[in-house]
Design an enzyme around this catalytic site. Structure first.
Site, mmCIF file in Angstrom:
data_model
loop_
_atom_site.group_PDB
_atom_site.id
_atom_site.type_symbol
_atom_site.label_atom_id
_atom_site.label_comp_id
_atom_site.label_asym_id
_atom_site.label_seq_id
_atom_site.Cartn_x
_atom_site.Cartn_y
_atom_site.Cartn_z
ATOM 1 N N CYS A 2 0.819 -1.209 0.000
ATOM 2 C CA CYS A 2 0.000 0.000 0.000
ATOM 3 C C CYS A 2 0.857 1.266 0.000
ATOM 4 O O CYS A 2 1.982 1.263 0.474
ATOM 5 C CB CYS A 2 -0.864 0.032 1.245
ATOM 6 S SG CYS A 2 -1.829 -1.460 1.463
ATOM 7 N N ARG A 27 5.307 -0.137 -6.155
ATOM 8 C CA ARG A 27 5.297 -0.996 -4.975
ATOM 9 C C ARG A 27 4.287 -2.138 -5.108
ATOM 10 O O ARG A 27 4.324 -3.081 -4.335
ATOM 11 C CB ARG A 27 4.961 -0.155 -3.740
ATOM 12 C CG ARG A 27 6.014 0.900 -3.459
ATOM 13 C CD ARG A 27 5.528 1.882 -2.435
ATOM 14 N NE ARG A 27 5.283 1.244 -1.159
ATOM 15 C CZ ARG A 27 6.132 1.243 -0.141
ATOM 16 N NH1 ARG A 27 7.276 1.856 -0.259
ATOM 17 N NH2 ARG A 27 5.835 0.652 0.983
ATOM 18 N N TRP A 74 -3.026 -2.704 -1.459
ATOM 19 C CA TRP A 74 -2.632 -4.074 -1.809
ATOM 20 C C TRP A 74 -3.381 -4.946 -0.813
ATOM 21 O O TRP A 74 -3.121 -4.916 0.391
ATOM 22 C CB TRP A 74 -1.120 -4.217 -1.653
ATOM 23 C CG TRP A 74 -0.538 -5.505 -2.144
ATOM 24 C CD1 TRP A 74 -0.287 -5.845 -3.443
ATOM 25 C CD2 TRP A 74 -0.108 -6.610 -1.351
ATOM 26 N NE1 TRP A 74 0.275 -7.097 -3.496
ATOM 27 C CE2 TRP A 74 0.393 -7.594 -2.237
ATOM 28 C CE3 TRP A 74 -0.089 -6.875 0.014
ATOM 29 C CZ2 TRP A 74 0.907 -8.809 -1.790
ATOM 30 C CZ3 TRP A 74 0.417 -8.082 0.451
ATOM 31 C CH2 TRP A 74 0.903 -9.040 -0.443
ATOM 32 N N ASN A 99 -1.765 1.860 5.823
ATOM 33 C CA ASN A 99 -0.876 0.771 5.401
ATOM 34 C C ASN A 99 -0.609 -0.088 6.626
ATOM 35 O O ASN A 99 -0.422 0.450 7.715
ATOM 36 C CB ASN A 99 0.482 1.311 4.938
ATOM 37 C CG ASN A 99 0.406 2.085 3.660
ATOM 38 O OD1 ASN A 99 -0.653 2.188 3.057
ATOM 39 N ND2 ASN A 99 1.525 2.651 3.242
ATOM 40 N N GLY A 100 -0.540 -1.401 6.447
ATOM 41 C CA GLY A 100 -0.232 -2.279 7.578
ATOM 42 C C GLY A 100 -1.400 -3.192 7.868
ATOM 43 O O GLY A 100 -2.319 -3.332 7.059
ATOM 44 N N GLU A 483 18.047 -17.846 -7.597
ATOM 45 C CA GLU A 483 17.614 -16.476 -7.906
ATOM 46 C C GLU A 483 17.043 -16.414 -9.335
ATOM 47 O O GLU A 483 16.035 -15.739 -9.586
ATOM 48 C CB GLU A 483 18.811 -15.523 -7.724
ATOM 49 C CG GLU A 483 18.605 -14.096 -8.205
ATOM 50 C CD GLU A 483 17.456 -13.345 -7.546
ATOM 51 O OE1 GLU A 483 16.909 -13.820 -6.536
ATOM 52 O OE2 GLU A 483 17.089 -12.287 -8.073
ATOM 53 N N LYS A 487 13.315 -15.162 -10.412
ATOM 54 C CA LYS A 487 13.059 -14.081 -11.381
ATOM 55 C C LYS A 487 12.059 -14.539 -12.436
ATOM 56 O O LYS A 487 11.135 -13.824 -12.782
ATOM 57 C CB LYS A 487 14.339 -13.644 -12.102
ATOM 58 C CG LYS A 487 15.300 -12.757 -11.376
ATOM 59 C CD LYS A 487 14.887 -11.322 -11.218
ATOM 60 C CE LYS A 487 14.153 -11.098 -9.950
ATOM 61 N NZ LYS A 487 14.853 -11.034 -8.718
ATOM 62 N N GLU A 490 8.583 -14.829 -10.894
ATOM 63 C CA GLU A 490 8.000 -13.540 -10.518
ATOM 64 C C GLU A 490 7.394 -12.806 -11.704
ATOM 65 O O GLU A 490 6.299 -12.270 -11.597
ATOM 66 C CB GLU A 490 9.082 -12.619 -9.918
ATOM 67 C CG GLU A 490 9.453 -12.922 -8.499
ATOM 68 C CD GLU A 490 10.532 -11.975 -7.998
ATOM 69 O OE1 GLU A 490 10.378 -11.428 -6.904
ATOM 70 O OE2 GLU A 490 11.565 -11.787 -8.689
ATOM 71 N N HIS A 506 18.421 -37.244 -7.300
ATOM 72 C CA HIS A 506 17.642 -37.581 -6.110
ATOM 73 C C HIS A 506 16.183 -37.147 -6.251
ATOM 74 O O HIS A 506 15.487 -37.018 -5.244
ATOM 75 C CB HIS A 506 18.279 -36.958 -4.869
ATOM 76 C CG HIS A 506 19.656 -37.488 -4.601
ATOM 77 N ND1 HIS A 506 19.892 -38.786 -4.218
ATOM 78 C CD2 HIS A 506 20.871 -36.908 -4.709
ATOM 79 C CE1 HIS A 506 21.197 -38.979 -4.080
ATOM 80 N NE2 HIS A 506 21.808 -37.843 -4.383
ATOM 81 N N LYS A 606 6.676 -4.541 -4.040
ATOM 82 C CA LYS A 606 8.102 -4.224 -4.006
ATOM 83 C C LYS A 606 8.661 -4.379 -2.608
ATOM 84 O O LYS A 606 9.742 -4.901 -2.404
ATOM 85 C CB LYS A 606 8.306 -2.789 -4.506
ATOM 86 C CG LYS A 606 9.747 -2.329 -4.504
ATOM 87 C CD LYS A 606 10.531 -3.076 -5.545
ATOM 88 C CE LYS A 606 12.026 -2.813 -5.474
ATOM 89 N NZ LYS A 606 12.789 -3.905 -6.103
HETATM 90 C C1 G6P Z 1 9.643 -8.497 -1.980
HETATM 91 C C2 G6P Z 1 10.211 -8.053 -3.307
HETATM 92 C C3 G6P Z 1 11.526 -8.795 -3.578
HETATM 93 C C4 G6P Z 1 12.500 -8.596 -2.441
HETATM 94 C C5 G6P Z 1 11.885 -8.988 -1.096
HETATM 95 C C6 G6P Z 1 12.757 -8.561 0.077
HETATM 96 O O1 G6P Z 1 9.253 -9.820 -2.055
HETATM 97 O O2 G6P Z 1 9.292 -8.295 -4.344
HETATM 98 O O3 G6P Z 1 12.100 -8.314 -4.784
HETATM 99 O O4 G6P Z 1 13.653 -9.341 -2.661
HETATM 100 O O5 G6P Z 1 10.620 -8.346 -0.931
HETATM 101 O O6 G6P Z 1 12.807 -7.159 0.105
HETATM 102 P P1 G6P Z 1 13.945 -6.308 0.786
HETATM 103 O O7 G6P Z 1 13.532 -4.879 0.576
HETATM 104 O O8 G6P Z 1 13.961 -6.689 2.240
HETATM 105 O O9 G6P Z 1 15.224 -6.673 0.119
#
Ligand code: G6P
Length: 611
Positions: A2, A27, A74, A99-100, A483, A487, A490, A506, A606
């Site tokens: 949010c 975000r 959100w 927010n929260g 990673e 990606k 996501e 395995h 984000k």
């Molecule tokens: C969210 C974002 C990721 C990020 C993660 C941790 O899931 O979409 O891209 O890696 O949060 O965020 P931070 O700000 O703690 O690195």
């Protein structure tokens, strides 16, 4: 997550509120809304979907005003819908954005329903609007009502409140979620992030936990959680609205991928002197503290966690110190054994991730750690403010939800930490100097890796129709495979898994057939021969095999059964960071071909500021 914007000015605030929400769009959100006061009449506009739809609604049904609050939501409690979108309103007089998460919202809802309030949404937020209204009916002014209301809330909140009973002010409050005050000339603002307000000011006050603030056109007042007047510094930021523009790039993610050589160079700048890491990099107190470290616990979420996984290979191999890495949401709820002289390291781009912050607080409780070090990209974040030692990554603002340059700069920063710990633990000098040289070469190697983009764009066509993909790596390149799989998931919504290549037989080998592309990361190191046998296992099962390999690695594949892409990194310390670059580009190009929303993938945020 949010976003909040609030404004009191001597000009129309609608465009300021909309521009603020647009700056926060990255975000992630699913609905948007605003409320303004026209004199003492409350007007509200809300839409499900994007901020531009809210903007269109406002153009169709204008609500010119000089004071207002706005929000991107959100969904946490209640589906994404116009009805659940903020602001929420009580008695047509009080309006709130939040927010929260309010954990005791059900109990408060029952109490307010008993007092005669009818609820019009499924959100936890609506209780705040009714609570403030009820307290104002008892005769409290808006600030007092917000102080008393927030004292009843359990959980995390940043809020902005308008009341038609005091139509010249917005009152904000925060605990657990960020909120800043933007200080202008004859106008004041609230934002959940400075980026929301960079078009109107560069002067900010970062509120403390529990603070309540009142902004008016001609000034502001801040109170602590007990309602006592409090003083907080005004700080100027160097950030500009231009720094968060997309420029010529089609997506922020692509821009951020291409910014990596520069971002890594900035992260290393002034921290390496020829063949040595400068002593002051971790702060004045650090050298003595770091010299005492006997173990390291790294805690993080998402991509930042993957940076921690790479660092574990480095710290154990170079400094000879035991190092564990854990996702923050697990760490915070378990009984962690903390041996003497352990360093706690929190890695976070935003410094506001709820689980990472809670883990830091859990780690600090009881003073069991030698010190807590934050590796973070946002200087004013809660994580930085609450840590003993700080190592800033200098990636600059990252807007794409899928993290790219933040990750690479985290690896650069964790490389500095690993080498410093190695030096303090007696690494051979010649080896240390060679490794510092390898770390210094990272910006150049990243720039070279970006040259693979045209080949990657072609490779992406081979993934676009797939339902699944498997990524393999060994050693410090295994987290890079993890990673890469994240990606792809996501932003292209293709199901992807990563395995240490040695684990293939395995279980995951059972999945390998012509429908399952397998991508392996093959640097030229002591694990290469082992990896090559794993690749043979894939080939023998008819799997399509793609290898990102070092120049010196001898792999040949039939063009119709796979492809090899080449990098020239040798057995460098930073090879994992370099191999990651083509994999970021692969995820990006697959997503572009699939036509997904690259910068704001569905359901993701984000910065995850709620648990
Ligand atoms: C969210 C974002 C990721 C990020 C993660 C941790 O899931 O979409 O891209 O890696 O949060 O965020 P931070 O700000 O703690 O690195």
């Amino acid at each position: 997550m949010c976003g909040i914007v609030g404004a009191v000015a001597d000009r129309e605030v609608g465009p300021i509120l909309i521009a603020g929400l647009q700056a926060l769009e990255y975000r992630g959100y699913d609905s948007a809304g605003l409320a303004v006061l026209q004199g003492s009449a409350l007007e509200r506009r809300r839409t499900q979907g994007k901020v531009r739809e809210l903007e269109q609604l406002l153009a169709a049904e204008p609500a010119p005003a000089r004071i207002g609050i706005a929000h991107t939501r959100w969904a946490t409690h209640g589906v994404p819908s116009t009805r659940n979108a903020h602001p929420h309103v009580s008695s047509d007089l009080v309006s709130v954005v939040h927010n929260g998460i309010i954990e005791n919202h059900e109990a408060l809802r029952r109490e307010l329903q008993d007092a005669g309030y009818a609820f019009s949404s499924e959100t936890d937020t609506e209780v705040i609007a009714h609570l403030v209204d009820a307290l104002q009916r008892e005769g409290l002014d808006l600030v007092q009502a917000v102080v008393r209301a927030t004292q009843r809330l359990h959980g995390a909140y940043a809020i902005a409140v308008l009341s038609a009973r005091e139509p010249d002010r917005v009152v904000g409050a925060r605990r657990g979620s960020p909120l800043v005050v933007g200080v202008g000339l004859g106008e004041h603002f609230l934002g959940s992030d400075v980026q929301a307000l960079l078009r109107v000011t560069n002067r900010f006050i970062y509120l403390d936990e529990g603070d309540v603030v009142e902004i008016r056109r001609d000034g502001y007042r801040i109170f602590d959680a007990d309602g006592r007047p409090a003083a907080r510094d005004v700080r100027e930021t160097d950030l500009t609205a231009d720094a968060v523009e997309r420029g010529e790039y089609r997506h922020y993610m692509l821009k951020e991928i291409h910014e990596q050589p520069e971002a890594v160079a900035r992260t290393l700048e002034g921290r390496i002197n020829g063949t040595r890491i400068l002593p002051n990099v971790f702060g004045v107190a650090a050298e003595t503290l770091l010299g005492r470290v006997r173990q390291v616990h790294i805690v993080a979420c998402g991509t930042s966690y993957h940076a921690g996984l790479v660092a574990r290979y480095w710290i154990e191999a170079l400094a000879g110190l035991p190092c564990s890495v854990e996702v923050a949401s697990e760490y915070r709820y378990r009984d962690v054994v903390v041996p003497a002289d352990t360093l706690f390291v929190a890695v976070s781009q935003s410094g506001e991730t709820a689980d990472t912050l809670a883990a830091l607080r859990a780690g600090k409780a009881g003073a069991r750690y030698l010190a807590a070090l934050a590796v973070c990209n946002v200087p004013e974040s809660s994580l930085v403010r609450e840590s003993d030692l700080v190592l800033m990554t200098r990636a600059g603002p990252e807007i794409g939800v899928a993290s790219t340059k933040a990750f690479t700069t985290q690896l650069a920063a964790l490389g500095l930490l690993s080498l410093e710990l190695a030096r303090l633990n007696g690494i051979d000098t010649a080896r240390y100097e060679r490794l510092v040289g390898e770390l210094s070469a990272l910006p150049r190697l990243v720039a070279e890796a970006l040259q693979l983009e045209p080949q990657i764009a072609i490779l992406a066509e081979r993934f676009v129709d797939k339902q699944h993909a498997l990524f393999l790596g060994r050693g410090a390149s295994y987290p890079i495979a993890v990673e890469a799989a994240l990606k792809l998931k996501e932003i292209s919504y293709i199901h992807a898994e990563a395995y240490p290549a040695g684990e293939l037989k395995h279980g995951p080998l059972a999945l390998v057939d012509e429908h399952m592309p397998v991508l392996a990361v093959a640097p030229n190191n002591q694990l290469l021969e082992k990896l090559k046998s794993n690749l043979e296992e894939v080939r023998a099962r008819g799997g399509e095999l793609f290898v990102i390999a070092d120049q010196a690695v001898d792999v040949k594949l039939d063009a119709d059964r796979g492809a090899v892409l080449r990098l020239n990194v040798g057995d460098s310390l930073v090879a994992p960071a370099v191999f990651n670059i083509p994999l970021q580009l692969l995820a990006y190009h697959v997503a572009v071909l699939k036509g997904t929303d690259v910068d704001q993938p569905r359901n993701l945020a984000k910065s995850v500021t709620v648990e």
